[in-house]
Design an enzyme around this catalytic site. Structure first.
Site, PDB file in Angstrom:
ATOM      1  CB  ALA A  98     -13.889 -53.253  13.096  1.00  0.00           C
TER       2      ALA A  98
ATOM      3  CB  CYS B  84      13.659 -83.294  28.582  1.00  0.00           C
ATOM      4  SG  CYS B  84      14.005 -82.348  30.078  1.00  0.00           S
TER       5      CYS B  84
ATOM      6  CD  GLU C  60       1.945 -31.593  11.915  1.00  0.00           C
ATOM      7  OE1 GLU C  60       1.351 -31.561  13.001  1.00  0.00           O
ATOM      8  OE2 GLU C  60       2.403 -30.569  11.339  1.00  0.00           O
TER       9      GLU C  60
ATOM     10  CE  LYS D 206      -5.544 -38.866  12.289  1.00  0.00           C
ATOM     11  NZ  LYS D 206      -5.929 -39.622  13.463  1.00  0.00           N
TER      12      LYS D 206
ATOM     13  CG  LEU E 296      -7.086 -33.988  11.016  1.00  0.00           C
ATOM     14  CD1 LEU E 296      -5.770 -34.697  11.293  1.00  0.00           C
ATOM     15  CD2 LEU E 296      -6.841 -32.709  10.208  1.00  0.00           C
TER      16      LEU E 296
HETATM   17  S1  IVH Z   1      -4.276 -31.250  13.553  1.00  0.00           S
HETATM   18  C1  IVH Z   1      -7.707 -28.612  12.986  1.00  0.00           C
HETATM   19  N1  IVH Z   1      -2.136 -32.737  13.837  1.00  0.00           N
HETATM   20  O1  IVH Z   1      -6.090 -36.686  14.865  1.00  0.00           O
HETATM   21  C2  IVH Z   1      -6.713 -29.694  12.885  1.00  0.00           C
HETATM   22  N2  IVH Z   1      -4.188 -33.609  14.589  1.00  0.00           N
HETATM   23  O2  IVH Z   1      -8.362 -37.806  13.403  1.00  0.00           O
HETATM   24  C3  IVH Z   1      -6.892 -30.688  13.931  1.00  0.00           C
HETATM   25  N3  IVH Z   1      -4.022 -35.809  15.597  1.00  0.00           N
HETATM   26  O3  IVH Z   1      -8.529 -34.544  16.097  1.00  0.00           O
HETATM   27  C4  IVH Z   1      -5.884 -31.592  14.216  1.00  0.00           C
HETATM   28  N4  IVH Z   1      -1.865 -36.039  15.366  1.00  0.00           N
HETATM   29  O4  IVH Z   1      -6.700 -35.434  17.731  1.00  0.00           O
HETATM   30  C5  IVH Z   1      -3.452 -32.655  14.024  1.00  0.00           C
HETATM   31  N5  IVH Z   1      -0.162 -33.903  14.015  1.00  0.00           N
HETATM   32  C6  IVH Z   1      -1.466 -33.824  14.229  1.00  0.00           C
HETATM   33  C7  IVH Z   1      -2.192 -34.862  14.839  1.00  0.00           C
HETATM   34  C8  IVH Z   1      -3.565 -34.712  14.997  1.00  0.00           C
HETATM   35  C9  IVH Z   1      -2.960 -36.589  15.820  1.00  0.00           C
HETATM   36  C10 IVH Z   1      -5.398 -36.178  15.971  1.00  0.00           C
HETATM   37  C11 IVH Z   1      -6.225 -35.034  16.488  1.00  0.00           C
HETATM   38  C12 IVH Z   1      -7.358 -34.954  15.527  1.00  0.00           C
HETATM   39  C13 IVH Z   1      -7.440 -36.360  15.029  1.00  0.00           C
HETATM   40  C14 IVH Z   1      -8.197 -36.478  13.731  1.00  0.00           C
END
Ligand code: IVH
Length: 716
Positions: A50, A430, A126, A128, A96
């Site tokens: 949401a 029952c 990788e 997230k 991101l």
């Molecule tokens: S790289 C400059 N790698 O997702 C690059 N972020 O929505 C910054 N996050 O702020 C992040 N897994 O908190 C990176 N494998 C990963 C990640 C990751 C989770 C988070 C991170 C970022 C957010 C963005």
């Protein structure tokens, strides 16, 4: 108002519709409040999906109305950052940008290559991780400071959490000075433990692991300890890093940096089934994305997407960064697997072994492409531990094929109208006592509970109609070891019954007479008494009328069964399997002299298809199977409503339906254009009104009794 009513499950779902300046202001306010609440307490009134849609709606409006963009719009900030703390970041902690499909990803990769001016040879793919970004500063190998992302330029000092985060050692394997960035989250196990500890101390449970991590990271001076897990995803040099390490961190490929970080003893996703991979081709990348997405339901921690990064330092430098996000990395978002919905109630189901299992009934909600209506609740203690209440807004999690589960109530959304969940006092199947000594509650009758339930059902009014054989009496018979299934009823002796508590001569004789009478019930009722899955009263009548004898039913294969109206491929298979399982019981019933034929019905043999009607084992639209023209109601669909009087007074609704079908008609429970006749007794309400509106013929009970007089005396 901005409109968020459409809520498809995928993260790429349409943005909220923000149509004008007022809706825009309202949307910005809702989003900012949600983000502020989330960052202050770890709890948000909006679920991820949401929030995401709302922000995209805001962004869409801003694109068309750049002059109206609010300075506090969530799109203008480093995502989600609503509070800034007092520790400045040496290098901004960026967020991101997102893509939602393979096509968008390919387009993004091409855009990176346009910026670098050459093909990007290596991409890191990788998970997230779904937690909170944190910067961990190590000086001479010692963990000295933990800082949240905050607004990206400065964050909150949460060094008090040092020692509670698995994977962030106090001491590295080398005396290195550097900042390691990554995500702090709660694994499913840590989340369970945290909520148990919290509710044990009178606190409200966290709605989900992310909220748990957010709340726990900020909490100081707690009486209890809550553990979290760190996953590193980046590192950078700090003043004091030394030329060699600083140069390495600046020049090495991202994958190499992460190998170095892992070597220092910091936890990374490398040890998980969704370990980062360095890949070259778009197809390989998409395959790895699919693999990570497929592994998601089984992971012991949450991920909400896949991050794709240009691996080499020179490519990252060439691609550059915007103020909010780097241009060399992207998040490929996965569908939201969590939604907030309402807990409407709890159902208690008794399994074959007598285990009484609770199941949450939810306001239907779309998650990950399917509608979720039920969620598992493991046991009563689980309900108490989570402090679940009927009417609660709950966070529901579902990914892939896993059974949906409630993470926890969203406690701050409570209105005060929520009610405690009602626990059963007796076995819902029952009526016996419940053994509550174990975590999983069990009917004291264990496996015999099923016997009590199935015999009570068979003796019921709409089946064998054995007067004087209520649940209490059945419990007595089962407990005394006299009855394991309802065929045993027909072998009961006078002496055995007299030997039971509260069984005098009169009750015994009456019960024996009632059991004897049960031998003469028509096949439709005997079949119904078997409790074959997927068949109720109406379907049992259709089957009995179609096949006329139990022998024919038993001889029928799935194909022959499908000639009965309302039996499709699946149901036919179930019925065949169930009958095979019930064969010994049916044999014993036959041997006990129980009637196995349907009065007035003749089997036309395989290949005969009579009547058409909707599927279902309720009483709607049951087709007649009487030979064409055989009854006064032939071709008519009849609905009964109100109280029956005169000759019909004693007939239950089921018996009325039986009568209608014997007289050649179809019985149905609702009035529609297809209804030919409504039998309306005293107290008839909306069905009568509807019949009047439609101009349907209406008959009083006496009038109807006269129409079917020839069939009345055979009523059971
Ligand atoms: S790289 C400059 N790698 O997702 C690059 N972020 O929505 C910054 N996050 O702020 C992040 N897994 O908190 C990176 N494998 C990963 C990640 C990751 C989770 C988070 C991170 C970022 C957010 C963005």
């Amino acid at each position: 108002m901005f409109d968020m009513t459409t809520s498809p499950a995928v993260a790429a779902a349409p943005a909220a519709v923000v149509t004008d300046a007022a809706a825009y202001a309202e949307a910005v306010e809702t989003a900012t409040r949600a983000a502020a609440a989330y960052y202050a307490t770890g709890e948000s009134p909006l679920d991820d999906d949401a929030y995401d849609r709302l922000v995209r709606g805001i962004a869409a409006y801003e694109q068309g109305h750049p002059d109206e963009t609010s300075p506090v719009s969530p799109t203008g900030k480093v995502a989600g950052g609503a509070v800034s703390g007092d520790v400045a970041h040496t290098v901004p902690m960026l967020s991101l940008d997102n893509v939602f499909s393979a096509e968008q990803l390919v387009a993004w990769m091409a855009s990176v290559e346009r910026r670098t001016g050459r093909p990007v040879e290596e991409w890191s793919v990788e998970p997230k991780l779904d937690g909170l970004a944190i910067a961990a500063r190590y000086e001479q190998g010692r963990l000295t400071r933990l800082v949240t992302r905050g607004d990206g330029t400065a964050g909150e000092d949460v060094s008090h959490a040092i020692g509670t985060i698995v994977g962030l050692p106090r001491q590295l394997t080398e005396p290195a000075t550097l900042e390691i960035r990554g995500e702090v989250l709660m694994t499913d196990e840590q989340f369970e433990q945290a909520n148990a500890a919290r509710t044990g101390h009178g606190g409200a449970p966290f709605a989900n692991p992310r909220n748990g991590a957010a709340g726990s990271l900020r909490a100081k001076d707690r009486e209890y300890r809550v553990e979290m897990t760190f996953f590193g995803y980046g590192a950078l040099a700090l003043p004091g890093s030394g030329a060699e390490l600083a140069a390495g961190l600046g020049e090495w490929a991202h994958s190499r940096v992460m190998r170095h970080v892992a070597g220092l003893g910091v936890h990374t996703a490398d040890s998980t089934p969704v370990a980062p991979r360095t890949l070259t081709k778009a197809a390989e990348i998409q395959d790895r994305i699919d693999e990570i997405a497929a592994a998601r339901p089984e992971l012991p921690f949450g991920i909400d997407g896949i991050v794709i990064k240009a691996d080499r330092a020179e490519d990252q430098t060439a691609a550059g960064s915007g103020s909010r996000a780097p241009r060399w990395a992207i998040a490929y978002k996965l569908p939201a697997v969590e939604k907030v919905t309402t807990l409407l109630g709890v159902e208690w189901n008794v399994g074959r072994t007598g285990i009484i299992a609770p199941r949450a009934v939810l306001e239907p909600v779309e998650i990950d492409g399917s509608t979720v209506t039920y969620a598992t609740l493991h046991n009563p203690a689980d309900i108490t531990r989570r402090d679940l209440r009927t009417g609660d807004r709950v966070m529901v999690y579902k990914a892939g094929d896993i059974i949906p589960r409630i993470e926890a109530p969203v406690a701050h959304l409570r209105t005060g109208a929520e009610q405690p969940v009602v626990f059963p006092e007796v076995c819902p199947q029952c009526g016996s006592a419940i053994d509550t000594s174990e975590q999983r509650w069990r009917c004291v009758r264990g496996r015999d509970c099923h016997a009590v339930a199935s015999v009570s059902y068979a003796a019921g009014r709409d089946q064998l109609d054995i007067e004087g054989l209520g649940t209490t009496r059945v419990v007595q018979l089962v407990d005394a070891g006299l009855v394991r299934d309802f065929a045993d009823l027909f072998g009961l002796t006078r002496e055995q019954l007299l030997g039971l508590d509260r069984m005098g001569e009169t009750s015994t004789d009456n019960l024996l007479a009632a059991i004897a009478a049960a031998r003469t019930r028509p096949l439709s009722r005997v079949f119904c008494a078997l409790g074959v899955r997927g068949t109720g009263r109406s379907m049992s009548r259709r089957i009995a009328r179609h096949f006329a004898t139990m022998e024919h039913i038993r001889a029928a294969d799935a194909e022959a069964l499908q000639q009965v109206d309302g039996i499709g491929v699946e149901k036919a298979r179930t019925v065949v399997a169930e009958l095979a399982e019930l064969a010994p019981l049916i044999d014993r019933l036959t041997a006990a002299g129980v009637n196995m034929s349907e009065p007035g019905a003749t089997y036309q043999g395989a290949g005969t298809v009579l009547g058409t009607g909707p599927e279902g084992d309720d009483d709607s639209g049951a087709p007649m199977q009487t030979a064409p023209g055989a009854g006064p109601l032939y071709g008519m669909t009849v609905v009964v409503t109100g109280a029956m009087t005169g000759a019909l007074e004693k007939l239950s609704r089921n018996q009325m339906n039986e009568l209608i079908e014997r007289a050649g008609g179809k019985s149905s429970s609702s009035v529609s254009k297809r209804t030919s006749l409504l039998v309306a007794g005293a107290g008839a309400g909306s069905k009568r009104d509807k019949a009047e509106q439609l101009g349907t013929r209406i008959a009083a009970p006496d009038e109807f009794a006269a129409m079917v007089a020839d069939f009345l005396d055979t009523a059971v």
